[in-house]
Design a protein around this motif. Structure first.
Motif, short mmCIF file in Angstrom:
data_model
loop_
_atom_site.label_atom_id
_atom_site.label_comp_id
_atom_site.label_asym_id
_atom_site.label_seq_id
_atom_site.Cartn_x
_atom_site.Cartn_y
_atom_site.Cartn_z
N MET A 28 0.81 -1.14 0.22
CA MET A 28 0.13 -0.06 0.04
C MET A 28 0.70 1.16 0.08
N CYS A 29 2.16 1.15 0.59
CA CYS A 29 2.99 2.52 0.62
C CYS A 29 3.82 2.57 -0.67
N GLY A 30 3.90 1.55 -1.67
CA GLY A 30 4.45 1.78 -2.66
C GLY A 30 5.65 1.06 -3.08
N LEU A 31 6.01 0.11 -2.12
CA LEU A 31 7.15 -0.59 -2.37
C LEU A 31 6.93 -1.80 -3.49
N ASP A 32 8.20 -1.69 -4.43
CA ASP A 32 8.06 -2.75 -5.49
C ASP A 32 8.25 -4.19 -5.07
N LYS A 33 8.09 -5.32 -5.61
CA LYS A 33 7.98 -6.68 -5.27
C LYS A 33 9.28 -6.93 -4.53
N MET A 34 10.45 -6.58 -5.14
CA MET A 34 11.72 -6.94 -4.30
C MET A 34 11.94 -6.20 -3.06
N ASP A 35 11.64 -4.99 -3.25
CA ASP A 35 11.82 -4.43 -1.72
C ASP A 35 10.73 -4.83 -0.97
N GLY A 36 9.47 -4.86 -1.24
CA GLY A 36 8.69 -5.50 -0.36
C GLY A 36 8.87 -6.81 0.13
N THR A 37 9.64 -7.66 -0.72
CA THR A 37 9.57 -9.09 -0.24
C THR A 37 10.99 -9.16 0.71
N ARG A 38 11.86 -8.01 0.62
CA ARG A 38 12.89 -7.70 1.73
C ARG A 38 12.50 -7.14 2.98
N PHE A 39 11.54 -6.36 2.87
CA PHE A 39 10.80 -5.65 4.01
C PHE A 39 9.89 -6.87 4.77
N VAL A 40 9.29 -7.60 4.18
CA VAL A 40 8.42 -8.56 4.84
C VAL A 40 9.37 -9.60 5.49
N THR A 41 10.51 -10.02 4.80
CA THR A 41 11.37 -11.11 5.13
C THR A 41 11.88 -10.42 6.45
N ALA A 42 12.44 -9.22 6.63
CA ALA A 42 13.14 -8.59 7.80
C ALA A 42 12.28 -8.30 8.96
N VAL A 43 11.19 -7.99 8.56
CA VAL A 43 10.05 -7.89 9.67
C VAL A 43 9.68 -9.18 10.53
N SER A 44 9.48 -10.18 9.64
CA SER A 44 9.12 -11.43 9.97
C SER A 44 10.43 -12.21 11.09
N GLU A 45 11.51 -11.93 10.64
CA GLU A 45 12.54 -12.70 11.21
C GLU A 45 12.81 -11.68 12.56
N VAL A 46 12.78 -10.47 12.52
CA VAL A 46 12.87 -9.82 13.86
C VAL A 46 11.88 -10.10 14.80
N ALA A 47 10.45 -10.08 14.28
CA ALA A 47 9.45 -10.57 14.84
C ALA A 47 9.63 -12.17 15.71
N ARG A 48 10.19 -12.91 14.89
CA ARG A 48 10.48 -14.23 15.33
C ARG A 48 11.50 -14.08 16.65
N ASN A 49 12.41 -13.35 16.18
CA ASN A 49 13.55 -13.08 17.48
C ASN A 49 12.82 -12.52 18.51
N ALA A 50 11.72 -11.80 18.68
CA ALA A 50 11.26 -11.09 19.62
C ALA A 50 10.58 -12.26 20.58
N VAL A 51 9.99 -13.19 19.87
CA VAL A 51 9.22 -14.35 20.54
C VAL A 51 10.07 -15.06 21.21
N GLN A 52 11.45 -15.54 20.32
CA GLN A 52 12.14 -16.52 20.73
C GLN A 52 12.92 -16.13 22.11
N TYR A 53 13.07 -14.70 22.18
CA TYR A 53 13.88 -14.04 22.91
C TYR A 53 13.43 -13.33 24.30
N ALA A 54 11.91 -12.95 24.05
CA ALA A 54 11.43 -12.12 24.95
C ALA A 54 9.93 -12.64 25.00
N GLY A 55 9.57 -13.60 24.27
CA GLY A 55 8.16 -14.42 24.79
C GLY A 55 7.15 -13.41 23.90
N GLU A 56 7.25 -12.18 23.58
CA GLU A 56 6.17 -11.35 22.82
C GLU A 56 6.84 -10.10 22.60
#
Length: 422
Positions: A28-56
Motif C-alpha cells: 500500500m505504501c508503494g514498495l516494489d516486489k523485490m523491496d516488499g519481499t525484503r521488508f516482509v522477510t526482515a520484519v518476520s525474522e525480527v518478530a520471530r526473534n522477539a518471540v524467541q528471546y522475549a516471549g512477545e
C-alpha cells in the motif's frame, strides 16, 4: 516526520499475521516486489526473534514523510520487546559466532535486507529494532491524509489464513528468484556494455592522440614551416585536443549526474531559444554529413524553469545522436510544440533506426548502436544517458521510439511549463 499506520502485537501464534500485515503495508505504501519481499522477510525474522528471546513484542508501522518536499520517504517497522536485551550487540550485528557456536539472532542478515537499520536498547530494558525501506524516487509522494486513508483500509483488511500465507510466501519466493535472475541478466549485459565501452574509449582516444603525435612529429622534423603551414598544423592540434577534452567532459558529467552532484541553476527560459541555440551548437556535425535540418518553433515563447546550459547540452546530445546515426544528406526534423501544460521537443531522423531489443535500453550508460555501415559503434554511449538524467532533474521525461532498423528514430523531450520570465 513519521506518520503512524498500524500497530499489532507479536505472539507465538500470530507471526503469520505479522508477516501478512508487513506485506500489506509495503504494498500500500508503494514498495516494489523485490523491496516488499525484503521488508516482509526482515520484519518476520525480527518478530520471530522477539518471540524467541522475549516471549512477545509489538510491531508498529510508520511512513516517514521526510523533512522536505525532496526528501526520500521511508516505510518503517519498529519491533519492540521487553526481553533481556542483547549483551553483545556489535557482535550480533556483525554476524559473529557466539559462545555457543551460533550466529547471533539473525539481525545481521536483516540489516543487509533493509535500506536503513537500527537497534536500540532502552534504559528500562528490552530491545527496539527499526527497519526502513525507501520508496522509489519516481513514486508520487504520499501525504499525511493519504496515509490516514491507507491506515483505515489496513485496519479493515482481513488477515490471510495460515494456508494462504504459506502460498503467498511461495509466490514471493518465486518472484524474488525471478527478479534475481533478471538482475543477473542485467548485470551481465552491463558488464558487456562496460567492456564495449572500454574498447570504444580506447579507439576514440587513439585517433586524436595519433593525429596529435603525427602533427607534432612533423613540426619537430620541419622547423622551417612557413606561417600558413604552421597555422594549419596548429589548427589540427587544436581540433584533436578539443575532441579529447569533449570525451573527458562527457565522462565527468555522466559521473557527476549519476552521483547526484550536479547543481542546477534554474531560471525561466524560452524553450524555442534553447532549441535554436542547441541546433547552432550541432551545426558543424550536421554540415559535415550534409544533413537537411527542418526546424519548427512554437508560435509563442514556451517558458520552462531550467538550467539553460544543461538543457542545451540535452538537446545538443540528442541532435548529435540523430546526426551520427543518419546517412549523409539525411533529413532531420526538430519541432517545438505545446501539449497542455508541457513543452515538447521532438527530434526525428530517417537514419539507421533502433533495433527492438536495444530500444528499452537506449538510455542506459555505455549503450551503443551500430552505425549501419561497418558495424562499429560510434561515440561512447554516454550522451543519451546523460540527457535522460538531466531531463529527469528538471522534472521532465525523454522517450525514444523507432519502428526498427533502417526506419529512423524519434526522441521526445517533455518539460513542465512555468510562469514567464519577469
Amino acid at each position: 516526520m513519521k506518520h503512524a499506520i498500524l500497530a499489532a502485537p507479536i505472539t507465538r501464534h500470530n507471526l503469520v499475521i505479522v508477516r501478512d500485515r508487513a506485506r500489506a503495508v509495503g504494498a500500500m505504501c508503494g514498495l516494489d516486489k523485490m523491496d516488499g519481499t525484503r521488508f516482509v522477510t526482515a520484519v518476520s525474522e525480527v518478530a520471530r526473534n522477539a518471540v524467541q528471546y522475549a516471549g512477545e513484542g509489538t510491531v508498529t508501522f510508520h511512513l516517514d514523510l521526510g523533512d522536505s518536499p525532496d526528501a526520500t520517504q521511508y516505510v518503517v517497522a519498529e519491533v519492540a520487546d521487553q526481553g533481556p536485551g542483547i549483551p553483545d550487540l556489535p557482535g550480533v550485528l556483525a554476524g559473529r559466532v557466539n559462545a555457543n557456536r551460533v550466529v547471533g539472532r539473525g539481525l545481521a542478515s536483516c540489516r543487509r535486507l533493509a535500506d536503513r537499520f537500527a537497534v536500540r536498547q532502552p534504559a528500562d530494558g528490552g530491545t527496539v529494532v527499526v527497519i526502513e525501506m525507501a520508496r522509489a524516487r519516481g513514486a508520487s509522494r504520499l501525504r499525511a491524509e493519504q496515509v490516514d486513508t491507507l491506515a483505515a483500509q489496513l485496519a479493515e483488511r482481513k488477515p490471510q489464513s495460515v494456508q494462504e500465507e504459506y502460498e503467498q510466501q511461495q509466490r514471493d519466493m518465486m518472484q524474488a528468484l525471478q527478479s534475481l535472475k533478471d538482475r543477473q541478466s542485467e548485470l551481465e549485459m552491463a558488464d558487456g556494455r562496460k567492456n564495449q565501452f572500454v574498447a570504444t574509449l580506447a579507439h576514440e582516444l587513439r585517433n586524436p592522440l595519433g593525429t596529435l603525435q603525427m602533427t607534432l612529429h612533423v613540426l619537430r622534423i620541419k622547423p622551417e614551416f612557413q606561417q600558413p603551414e604552421l597555422v594549419k598544423h596548429l589548427a589540427v592540434i587544436a581540433r584533436q585536443a578539443q575532441q579529447i577534452n569533449q570525451l573527458v567532459n562527457d565522462l565527468m558529467d555522466a559521473s557527476r549526474v549519476s552521483q547526484g552532484k550536479v547543481e542546477l541553476d534554474k531560471r525561466p527560459t524560452d524553450m524555442n531559444e534553447l532549441v535554436g541555440q542547441a541546433l547552432e551548437m550541432t551545426g558543424a556535425a550536421m554540415a559535415a554529413k550534409k544533413h537537411q535540418v527542418d526546424l519548427t518553433l512554437h508560435g509563442e515563447p514556451l517558458w520552462v524553469d531550467a538550467d539553460a546550459t544543461r538543457l542545451k547540452q540535452v538537446f545538443s546530445n540528442v541532435m548529435h545522436n540523430a546526426a551520427r546515426y543518419s546517412s549523409e544528406q539525411g533529413r532531420i526534423l526538430v519541432r517545438v510544440s505545446r501539449a497542455e501544460a508541457q513543452a515538447v521537443v521532438e527530434v526525428d531522423d530517417q537514419g539507421f533506426g533502433i533495433a527492438p531489443d536495444l530500444l528499452p535500453h537506449v538510455f542506459g550508460l555505455f549503450v551503443q548502436g551500430a552505425n549501419g555501415k561497418d558495424g562499429q559503434p560510434p561515440g561512447l554511449g554516454v550522451g543519451l544517458s546523460l540527457a535522460q538524467r538531466l531531463v529527469q532533474e528538471h522534472g521532465g521525461t525523454i522517450t525514444a521510439a523507432s519502428e526498427g532498423v533502417g526506419r529512423g528514430s524519434r526522441f521526445t523531450v517533455t518539460l513542465p511549463l512555468c510562469a514567464p520570465a519577469g
